[in-house]
Enzyme design. Structure first.
Site, PDB file in Angstrom:
ATOM      1  N   LYS A  80       0.836  -1.122  -0.072  1.00 57.46           N
ATOM      2  CA  LYS A  80      -0.131  -0.164   0.012  1.00 57.46           C
ATOM      3  C   LYS A  80       0.919   1.297  -0.096  1.00 57.46           C
ATOM      4  CE  LYS A  80      -3.804  -2.052   2.620  1.00 57.46           C
ATOM      5  NZ  LYS A  80      -4.424  -2.382   3.656  1.00 57.46           N
ATOM      6  N   GLN A 133      -4.721  -2.067   9.784  1.00 60.74           N
ATOM      7  CA  GLN A 133      -4.537  -3.285   9.321  1.00 60.74           C
ATOM      8  C   GLN A 133      -4.868  -4.793   9.957  1.00 60.74           C
ATOM      9  OE1 GLN A 133      -3.556  -3.975   5.982  1.00 60.74           O
ATOM     10  NE2 GLN A 133      -3.742  -6.103   6.231  1.00 60.74           N
ATOM     11  N   ASP A 139     -11.355   1.806   4.487  1.00 58.08           N
ATOM     12  CA  ASP A 139     -11.462   0.577   4.154  1.00 58.08           C
ATOM     13  C   ASP A 139     -13.111   0.275   4.008  1.00 58.08           C
ATOM     14  OD1 ASP A 139      -9.283  -1.467   3.896  1.00 58.08           O
ATOM     15  OD2 ASP A 139      -8.793  -1.397   6.004  1.00 58.08           O
TER      16      ASP A 139
END
Length: 291
Positions: free
Chosen positions: A52, A96, A119
């Site tokens: 990312k 994450q 997200d």
């Protein structure tokens, strides 16, 4: 049989975003800024977060990685999230997953400002998605929808079987594919570990989204000719012939399913790269919303 090349499409999307970013720079506007919080040293998570960060650099985004040790307390993590929520320079951020066992994942996701939740996991954004309101779509389902659209895969009126009911992939996929949208208007069935006659259901499917988390579970005898197959799974399967000692396998047995498929995603190189591309797209959207 056409391979749905997620690597190529994700690169196309990144190039499109890079053009938008260079226009922002030329106009003296603020460049999008994505932050990521990583707790612990999970190998797959570290690889994913690094990918990312690299993708951000490539397209001209600013990126920040907050690397926290495994023993970080829930309170400290929530404090970091609050700092990012109130930092005007950060347009969007992710925490994450998975998190260490001592941290309540749901509590953490609830703490993220929905306007920065790129997200798309916050209940506010999930609710907006279900109501077909503008919002951040979860990156993996968003990427699958984009793949289907860009390859002009016909979905209207088709029988879609979604294998798996996770909040991250299965559930949102079932919602998106039933909605009135380009890659939508389908009749959707969700199957899972308690489903009876599962193979009978998959054999009737025009499109299958396999997100069940069991490597090579979907085999050729479970699908009909001309089926469209989206493989979301990724598992490390021991393989002594490989230098790393393993190979990456999806939830689909590619060797037996691909001869019957009209479209199919490979593993790796299918859904995975699309997830990162759509995270970047969500960050660009967040930046545009914040003005």
């Amino acid at each position: 049989m056409t391979i749905l090349d997620g690597k190529k499409v994700s690169n196309d999307i990144k190039e499109e975003i890079a053009v938008e970013v260079s226009n922002m720079v030329a106009n003296g506007e603020k460049v999008p800024h994505l932050a990521a919080i990583l707790v612990g040293t999970d190998g797959a998570s570290m690889t994913y977060v690094n990918a990312k960060v690299k993708a951000c650099e490539k397209i001209g985004f600013h990126s920040t990685l907050i690397d926290l040790p495994e023993e970080t307390t829930e309170d400290v993590l929530l404090q970091k999230i609050n700092e990012l929520n109130t930092n005007d320079d950060i347009d969007g951020f992710i925490v994450q997953l998975p998190l260490p066992k001592h941290i309540d994942e749901q509590k953490v996701l609830m703490a993220i400002d929905p306007n920065k939740d790129v997200d798309g996991f916050h209940p506010t954004n999930v609710g907006k998605m279900a109501l077909d309101l503008p919002t951040f779509l979860p990156a993996t389902p968003f990427g699958i929808m984009e793949l289907l659209e860009r390859y002009n895969v016909e979905t209207s009126g088709k029988n879609v079987v979604v294998m798996g009911r996770s909040h991250i992939v299965g559930r949102p996929m079932s919602i998106l594919m039933s909605q009135k949208r380009k890659a939508g208007d389908a009749t959707v069935t969700v199957v899972h570990s308690r489903t009876k006659n599962l193979a009978e259901i998959t054999r009737g499917a025009d499109i299958i989204v396999a997100a069940i988390g069991i490597s090579e579970y979907l085999t050729g005898d479970m699908v009909k000719d001309g089926v469209v197959v989206i493989d979301v799974g990724i598992t490390r399967v021991p393989d002594d012939t490989k230098k790393a000692g393993y190979r990456l396998a999806g939830d689909v047995d590619f060797a037996s399913v691909s001869p019957k498929a009209s479209f199919i995603t490979p593993v790796p190189g299918g859904v995975g790269p699309m997830t990162i591309a759509m995270l970047l797209k969500n960050t660009l959207l967040a930046r545009e919303r914040h003005g």
